[in-house]
Design an enzyme around this catalytic site. Sequence first.
Site, PDB file in Angstrom:
ATOM      1  CG  ASN A  10       6.794   0.235   4.456  1.00  0.00           C
ATOM      2  OD1 ASN A  10       7.263   1.367   4.607  1.00  0.00           O
ATOM      3  ND2 ASN A  10       7.428  -0.724   3.779  1.00  0.00           N
ATOM      4  CD1 TRP A  11       2.037   4.927   5.142  1.00  0.00           C
ATOM      5  CD2 TRP A  11       2.609   7.016   5.719  1.00  0.00           C
ATOM      6  NE1 TRP A  11       1.054   5.416   5.955  1.00  0.00           N
ATOM      7  CE2 TRP A  11       1.371   6.694   6.334  1.00  0.00           C
ATOM      8  CE3 TRP A  11       3.160   8.273   5.941  1.00  0.00           C
ATOM      9  CZ2 TRP A  11       0.683   7.597   7.155  1.00  0.00           C
ATOM     10  CZ3 TRP A  11       2.478   9.169   6.757  1.00  0.00           C
ATOM     11  CH2 TRP A  11       1.265   8.831   7.351  1.00  0.00           C
ATOM     12  CE  LYS A  12       6.296  -0.612   0.012  1.00  0.00           C
ATOM     13  NZ  LYS A  12       6.620  -1.688  -0.879  1.00  0.00           N
ATOM     14  CG  HIS A  94      10.808  -3.634   3.636  1.00  0.00           C
ATOM     15  ND1 HIS A  94      10.944  -3.590   2.269  1.00  0.00           N
ATOM     16  CD2 HIS A  94       9.470  -3.688   3.887  1.00  0.00           C
ATOM     17  CE1 HIS A  94       9.731  -3.605   1.718  1.00  0.00           C
ATOM     18  NE2 HIS A  94       8.829  -3.668   2.686  1.00  0.00           N
ATOM     19  CD  GLU A  96      10.196  -1.953  -1.189  1.00  0.00           C
ATOM     20  OE1 GLU A  96      10.085  -0.938  -0.475  1.00  0.00           O
ATOM     21  OE2 GLU A  96       9.220  -2.504  -1.731  1.00  0.00           O
ATOM     22  CD  GLU A 171       6.624  -7.220   4.101  1.00  0.00           C
ATOM     23  OE1 GLU A 171       5.552  -6.642   3.981  1.00  0.00           O
ATOM     24  OE2 GLU A 171       7.726  -6.673   3.912  1.00  0.00           O
ATOM     25  N   GLY A 177       4.219  -5.442  -3.698  1.00  0.00           N
ATOM     26  CA  GLY A 177       4.009  -4.446  -4.743  1.00  0.00           C
ATOM     27  C   GLY A 177       3.664  -5.023  -6.106  1.00  0.00           C
ATOM     28  CB  SER A 216      -0.126  -7.681  -3.189  1.00  0.00           C
ATOM     29  OG  SER A 216       0.951  -7.275  -4.005  1.00  0.00           O
ATOM     30  N   GLY A 237       1.898  -2.091   2.282  1.00  0.00           N
ATOM     31  CA  GLY A 237       2.611  -1.047   1.555  1.00  0.00           C
ATOM     32  C   GLY A 237       1.639  -0.146   0.818  1.00  0.00           C
ATOM     33  N   GLY A 238       1.468  -0.387  -0.479  1.00  0.00           N
ATOM     34  CA  GLY A 238       0.676   0.481  -1.356  1.00  0.00           C
ATOM     35  C   GLY A 238      -0.684   0.850  -0.790  1.00  0.00           C
TER      36      GLY A 238
HETATM   37  C1  PEP Z   1       5.671  -3.802   1.962  1.00  0.00           C
HETATM   38  O1  PEP Z   1       6.335  -2.950   1.398  1.00  0.00           O
HETATM   39  O2  PEP Z   1       6.004  -4.208   3.087  1.00  0.00           O
HETATM   40  C2  PEP Z   1       4.482  -4.324   1.276  1.00  0.00           C
HETATM   41  C3  PEP Z   1       3.884  -5.363   1.795  1.00  0.00           C
HETATM   42  O3  PEP Z   1       4.090  -3.676   0.145  1.00  0.00           O
HETATM   43  P1  PEP Z   1       2.715  -3.932  -0.687  1.00  0.00           P
HETATM   44  O4  PEP Z   1       1.599  -4.021   0.310  1.00  0.00           O
HETATM   45  O5  PEP Z   1       2.594  -2.744  -1.583  1.00  0.00           O
HETATM   46  O6  PEP Z   1       2.897  -5.215  -1.420  1.00  0.00           O
END
Ligand code: PEP
Length: 254
Positions: A10-12, A94, A96, A171, A177, A216, A237-238
């Site tokens: 997920n590049w956000k 999600h 966010e 999640e 994050g 994470s 994500g990151g």
């Molecule tokens: C996400 O945004 O779905 C996520 C899991 O982010 P991260 O891996 O950065 O925690």
Amino acid sequence: MTRPRIVIGNWKMNPLTPAAATTLATAVAREAGRVVRVGVAPPALFIPVVAEVLRETRVGIYAQDVSAEEKGAFTGQIAATMLTSYVNGTLVGHSEARRYLGDDDERVAKKLIQVLRAGLEAVLCIGEREDEFDAGATEDVLAAQLGAPLHALSESDRDGRMTERFVIAYEPVWAIGTGRPATGEHATAATKTIRRVLEEDGGIDGDAIPILYGGSVTASGAIEFAKAEGIDGALVGGASLKAEEFAGIVRAFA
Ligand code: PEP
């Protein structure tokens, strides 16, 4: 029951240019391998350009969000039908989108049905906040978040085929994050709760539904989730913004 292994990046709201999105997509395709189903979820504006880059590859494309409405006067929104020309599926719910865009369980349920009706795969994201985790309320929160989506599915999924394209991402919000992933043990417990609720409240065979862990995940930490019972992949994500790091996560699930 053999479920697919799936890793989605997920590049956000990254990267900031189509050229950088093209570079990242090209690198992901090069590293993707063959065993795990790999996908990327670029920003909506870059979906067509990334789709072009990934056209002849095995890497799937996902949207990060979708409208709860079918079409019409909904400025700024993107209908599931519009996405069908470009993507395999989309995230819905999600944390966010829940936090910054006001998605609640009812709207998430409407999005889920729009996506499945359009013939796309839906990755429904659920998970408890930190205060809920601290209060030991994870099970209750997961059951509550599944309530409206399962009700909507029971009304819409007449022949049971919609659930063939239904994926859940567990999640925990406190792990997203933060650099503080959940343990494999906690994630496994969550999958048991989710599959029990799918069966008891939704009449759905929980063993048939892939559940990804997100929060994470890194290349070095991924193996814990790859080995965790009940976890079928990762939503990343990151770490998905660095192709090599993402490839390390994919390899952990292979
Ligand atoms: C996400 O945004 O779905 C996520 C899991 O982010 P991260 O891996 O950065 O925690």
